[in-house]
Write an enzyme that holds these catalytic residues in place. Structure first.
Site, PDB file in Angstrom:
ATOM      1  N   CYS A  86      -3.897   2.170  -1.525  1.00 14.58           N
ATOM      2  CA  CYS A  86      -2.285   1.861  -1.449  1.00 14.58           C
ATOM      3  C   CYS A  86      -1.950   1.859  -3.500  1.00 14.58           C
ATOM      4  O   CYS A  86      -3.315   1.907  -4.401  1.00 14.58           O
ATOM      5  CB  CYS A  86      -1.907   0.743  -0.875  1.00 14.58           C
ATOM      6  SG  CYS A  86      -0.209   0.038  -1.131  1.00 14.58           S
ATOM      7  N   HIS A 127       0.808   1.472   8.064  1.00 11.63           N
ATOM      8  CA  HIS A 127       0.923   1.481   6.856  1.00 11.63           C
ATOM      9  C   HIS A 127       2.055   1.086   5.889  1.00 11.63           C
ATOM     10  O   HIS A 127       1.813  -0.392   5.514  1.00 11.63           O
ATOM     11  CB  HIS A 127       0.087   2.254   5.908  1.00 11.63           C
ATOM     12  CG  HIS A 127      -0.329   1.867   4.123  1.00 11.63           C
ATOM     13  ND1 HIS A 127      -1.254   1.252   4.354  1.00 11.63           N
ATOM     14  CD2 HIS A 127       0.525   1.428   3.347  1.00 11.63           C
ATOM     15  CE1 HIS A 127      -1.473   0.638   2.992  1.00 11.63           C
ATOM     16  NE2 HIS A 127      -0.514   1.122   2.380  1.00 11.63           N
ATOM     17  N   GLU A 128       3.144   1.886   6.676  1.00 11.10           N
ATOM     18  CA  GLU A 128       3.964   0.977   5.446  1.00 11.10           C
ATOM     19  C   GLU A 128       4.982   0.178   5.978  1.00 11.10           C
ATOM     20  O   GLU A 128       5.815  -0.366   5.386  1.00 11.10           O
ATOM     21  CB  GLU A 128       5.409   2.703   5.406  1.00 11.10           C
ATOM     22  CG  GLU A 128       4.634   3.911   3.720  1.00 11.10           C
ATOM     23  CD  GLU A 128       3.467   3.410   3.766  1.00 11.10           C
ATOM     24  OE1 GLU A 128       4.581   2.519   2.603  1.00 11.10           O
ATOM     25  OE2 GLU A 128       2.995   3.985   2.711  1.00 11.10           O
ATOM     26  N   HIS A 131       3.420  -3.106   4.924  1.00  6.64           N
ATOM     27  CA  HIS A 131       4.225  -3.123   3.911  1.00  6.64           C
ATOM     28  C   HIS A 131       6.332  -3.988   3.850  1.00  6.64           C
ATOM     29  O   HIS A 131       5.835  -5.090   3.081  1.00  6.64           O
ATOM     30  CB  HIS A 131       4.774  -2.443   3.005  1.00  6.64           C
ATOM     31  CG  HIS A 131       3.691  -2.185   2.015  1.00  6.64           C
ATOM     32  ND1 HIS A 131       2.959  -2.558   0.576  1.00  6.64           N
ATOM     33  CD2 HIS A 131       2.875  -0.891   1.794  1.00  6.64           C
ATOM     34  CE1 HIS A 131       2.290  -1.624   0.514  1.00  6.64           C
ATOM     35  NE2 HIS A 131       2.388  -1.027   1.022  1.00  6.64           N
TER      36      HIS A 131
END
Length: 137
Positions: A86, A127-128, A131
């Site tokens: 990241c 993954h996003e 976040h």
């Protein structure tokens, strides 16, 4: 506009708020920033540039996809262990990902969409979305 990447774990660990069409400048800033890091980055969430809105942008087959308020509404049965990096930190970490996901989101015209993603694209989205939920990988 290309923005600086946030590395503050306090900010990154906060959940993002719902986005609206008033946040389209953030979408453009995310695209610009992602393009500036395209040689080593394939996706970004708005909190990575300091905006606590539920917006992600990622590469899919050479083009950029923008999603406002994305939510995974269905997953496949198969999971695998991925090793991910990241821009927000310098290490790689292992995490479990679904091979296939169905995502509901709003596009930049305000239209609701539902789309199924598999493989690496599904991994990027997961993954996003982590976040957006304040989960640091």
């Amino acid at each position: 506009m290309i923005k600086e990447i946030v590395k503050d774990t306090f900010l990154l660990s906060r959940r993002c708020e719902a986005a609206t069409l008033d946040d389209l400048q953030t979408v453009q800033d995310l695209q610009d920033t992602l393009q500036a890091h395209a040689d080593h980055c394939v996706g970004m969430a708005a909190n990575m540039i300091g905006v606590l809105k539920r917006i992600i942008v990622f590469q899919d087959g050479g083009s950029y996809v923008s999603m406002l308020n994305p939510v995974i509404i269905k997953t496949g049965d198969k999971r695998y262990t991925a090793e991910e990096g990241c821009l927000c930190h310098s290490t790689q970490k292992k995490t479990l990902r679904y091979e296939k996901i169905k995502v509901s989101y709003m596009d930049c015209c305000g239209k609701k969409k539902i789309k199924t993603y598999e493989g690496f694209c599904a991994q990027i989205i997961q993954h996003e979305l982590d976040h957006c939920d304040g989960i640091l990988i």
